[in-house]
Scaffold this motif. Structure first.
Motif, PDB file in Angstrom:
ATOM      1  N   CYS A   5     -72.863  23.637  18.034  1.00 13.66           N
ATOM      2  CA  CYS A   5     -73.957  22.699  18.446  1.00 13.66           C
ATOM      3  C   CYS A   5     -74.649  23.234  19.953  1.00 13.66           C
TER       4      CYS A   5
ATOM      5  N   TYR B 169     -77.801  25.103  19.797  1.00  9.03           N
ATOM      6  CA  TYR B 169     -78.462  25.089  18.617  1.00  9.03           C
ATOM      7  C   TYR B 169     -79.962  24.812  18.762  1.00  9.03           C
TER       8      TYR B 169
ATOM      9  N   TYR C 284     -79.877  22.330  21.638  1.00  5.88           N
ATOM     10  CA  TYR C 284     -78.997  21.086  22.067  1.00  5.88           C
ATOM     11  C   TYR C 284     -78.127  21.353  23.309  1.00  5.88           C
TER      12      TYR C 284
ATOM     13  N   CYS D 166     -71.424  16.603  19.599  1.00  7.14           N
ATOM     14  CA  CYS D 166     -72.376  15.164  19.249  1.00  7.14           C
ATOM     15  C   CYS D 166     -71.559  14.182  19.526  1.00  7.14           C
TER      16      CYS D 166
ATOM     17  N   HIS E 243     -76.038  13.158  16.276  1.00  9.19           N
ATOM     18  CA  HIS E 243     -76.656  13.986  17.409  1.00  9.19           C
ATOM     19  C   HIS E 243     -76.965  13.078  18.712  1.00  9.19           C
TER      20      HIS E 243
ATOM     21  N   ASP F  66     -68.774  14.115  16.439  1.00  6.63           N
ATOM     22  CA  ASP F  66     -69.041  15.245  15.346  1.00  6.63           C
ATOM     23  C   ASP F  66     -68.809  16.580  16.004  1.00  6.63           C
TER      24      ASP F  66
ATOM     25  N   VAL G 266     -68.555  20.607  15.386  1.00  2.00           N
ATOM     26  CA  VAL G 266     -68.947  21.961  14.719  1.00  2.00           C
ATOM     27  C   VAL G 266     -68.732  23.270  15.271  1.00  2.00           C
TER      28      VAL G 266
ATOM     29  N   ASP H  91     -67.236  22.015  10.185  1.00  2.00           N
ATOM     30  CA  ASP H  91     -67.894  20.730  10.446  1.00  2.00           C
ATOM     31  C   ASP H  91     -67.301  19.653  10.084  1.00  2.00           C
TER      32      ASP H  91
ATOM     33  N   HIS I 138     -74.797  19.171   3.731  1.00  2.00           N
ATOM     34  CA  HIS I 138     -75.156  20.517   3.472  1.00  2.00           C
ATOM     35  C   HIS I 138     -73.825  21.296   3.370  1.00  2.00           C
TER      36      HIS I 138
ATOM     37  N   MET J 100     -74.451  26.951  10.019  1.00  2.11           N
ATOM     38  CA  MET J 100     -74.146  25.681   9.995  1.00  2.11           C
ATOM     39  C   MET J 100     -74.750  24.771   8.724  1.00  2.11           C
ATOM     40  N   HIS J 101     -75.961  25.394   8.392  1.00  2.00           N
ATOM     41  CA  HIS J 101     -76.488  24.678   7.431  1.00  2.00           C
ATOM     42  C   HIS J 101     -77.021  25.699   6.432  1.00  2.00           C
TER      43      HIS J 101
ATOM     44  N   GLU K 241     -71.167  14.297   4.118  1.00  2.00           N
ATOM     45  CA  GLU K 241     -71.184  13.332   5.370  1.00  2.00           C
ATOM     46  C   GLU K 241     -72.088  12.112   5.265  1.00  2.00           C
TER      47      GLU K 241
ATOM     48  N   TRP L 221     -83.155  14.639  20.315  1.00  2.00           N
ATOM     49  CA  TRP L 221     -82.056  14.853  19.458  1.00  2.00           C
ATOM     50  C   TRP L 221     -81.558  13.363  18.975  1.00  2.00           C
TER      51      TRP L 221
ATOM     52  N   GLU M 236     -67.244  12.835   8.018  1.00  2.00           N
ATOM     53  CA  GLU M 236     -67.836  14.125   7.429  1.00  2.00           C
ATOM     54  C   GLU M 236     -66.265  15.165   7.437  1.00  2.00           C
TER      55      GLU M 236
HETATM   56  N1  MF3 Z   1     -73.241  18.310  12.019  1.00  3.28           N
HETATM   57  C1  MF3 Z   1     -74.397  18.032  12.672  1.00  3.28           C
HETATM   58  C2  MF3 Z   1     -75.331  18.867  11.743  1.00  3.28           C
HETATM   59  O1  MF3 Z   1     -75.051  19.319  10.574  1.00  3.28           O
HETATM   60  C3  MF3 Z   1     -74.295  18.944  13.915  1.00  3.28           C
HETATM   61  C4  MF3 Z   1     -75.632  19.372  14.634  1.00  3.28           C
HETATM   62  S1  MF3 Z   1     -75.404  20.139  15.870  1.00  3.28           S
HETATM   63  C5  MF3 Z   1     -76.613  19.781  16.979  1.00  3.28           C
HETATM   64  O2  MF3 Z   1     -76.618  18.497  11.882  1.00  3.28           O
HETATM   65  F1  MF3 Z   1     -76.795  20.759  17.791  1.00  3.28           F
HETATM   66  F2  MF3 Z   1     -77.836  19.812  16.257  1.00  3.28           F
HETATM   67  F3  MF3 Z   1     -76.677  18.782  17.497  1.00  3.28           F
END
Ligand code: MF3
Ligand code: CO
Length: 264
Positions: free
Chosen positions: A59, A62, A69, A74, A83, A101, A103, A112, A175, A181-182, A208, A225, A239
């Motif tokens: 995060c 990010y 971020y 989060c 977020h 949250d 990650v 995640d 996702h 992450m995505h 999630e 955010w 999640e």
């Molecule tokens: N689990 C969140 C997501 O999948 C984590 C986002 S990190 C952030 O979007 F940096 F966007 F906050």
């Protein structure tokens, strides 16, 4: 639509490690939640646990548009869906709910997971929101069977949440997760049975449900955010990162006892 990445043996081993770390951090934060602490306290504990376990926050820094971020975790309170940015000004009170949250990056792979914790006793409707959202995650995971489709996961989550009088958030989705992450696919918490991509062995999916007590509509605060329920009512978020196999779905975000060695 780009293809859903299939992880090989090495990728799966690395996903296991990243996910175990993400889950262990989350598990360490849950018991810290109590009236009087701030979301910044949870952030600092999360940041320190991630470092202690040799990982990095996915995060922190990010990028979304021109923004980065600013925190390692989060932390979203009450009507905040996801977020939420930790703050020393945000003091938790009895009756609140707080979504954590976590990650992490480890050895090139991302784990995640998220969980919503009540702060002391909460209103019975909110208790039910947490129970239903948690069970919706399990029902979604049960649909992550080889041969099923992504829409089977989506539908199971939506149907159960709506049958219980809640709504599923539509502006954000689960996702694929792996070397970033995505990854594909998107995993909405609403949809039709039999729709979407077919599930094959070796996919790693972040499932999630984000579930609102009231209407599903959300808005983003001026910090760029924090996503909140537009009607100001509480929202829950659970999640797991799941591996699909011929033997069924396997939850990868399972915590380890912190005495245990952290290497594969
Ligand atoms: N689990 C969140 C997501 O999948 C984590 C986002 S990190 C952030 O979007 F940096 F966007 F906050
Ligand atoms: Co996620």
């Amino acid at each position: 639509m780009s293809a859903i990445p299939i992880k090989n043996k090495d990728g799966i081993a690395k996903m296991r490690e990243a996910c175990a770390i993400a889950a262990t951090v989350l598990e360490q934060l849950k018991p810290l939640v109590r009236p009087g602490i701030t979301t910044q306290d949870l952030e600092e504990a999360g940041r320190d646990w991630i470092a202690r376990l040799g990982a990095r926050s996915a995060c922190y820094g990010y990028q979304h548009g021109s923004r980065r971020y600013p925190a390692h975790t989060c932390i979203s309170v009450n009507d905040e869906v996801v977020h939420g940015i930790p703050s020393f000004k945000r003091i938790l009170r009895e009756g609140d709910i707080v979504s954590l949250d976590i990650v992490v990056w480890n050895d090139g792979y991302v784990g995640d997971n998220a969980f919503t914790v009540p702060v002391g006793p909460v209103a019975s409707a909110v208790e039910k929101l947490l129970r239903v959202s948690r069970d919706a995650l399990d029902l979604g995971i049960k649909q992550a069977q080889v041969g099923n489709r992504i829409g089977d996961i989506s539908h199971a989550i939506q149907h159960y949440c709506e049958a219980n009088g809640f709504s599923v958030v539509r502006d954000m989705v689960g996702h694929g997760v792996g070397v970033s992450m995505h990854e594909p696919p998107e995993i909405p918490n609403f949809g039709r049975k039999g729709a979407g991509d077919k599930i094959k062995p070796g996919m790693t999916l972040a499932i999630e449900p984000m579930v609102n007590l009231g209407h599903h509509k959300t808005k983003t605060l001026s910090d760029g955010w924090t996503v909140v329920a537009a009607d100001g009512l509480p929202s829950a978020h659970f999640e797991h990162t799941v591996l699909t196999t011929d033997r069924g779905p396997e939850i990868l975000t399972i915590p380890r006892s912190v005495g245990a060695p952290f290497s594969s």
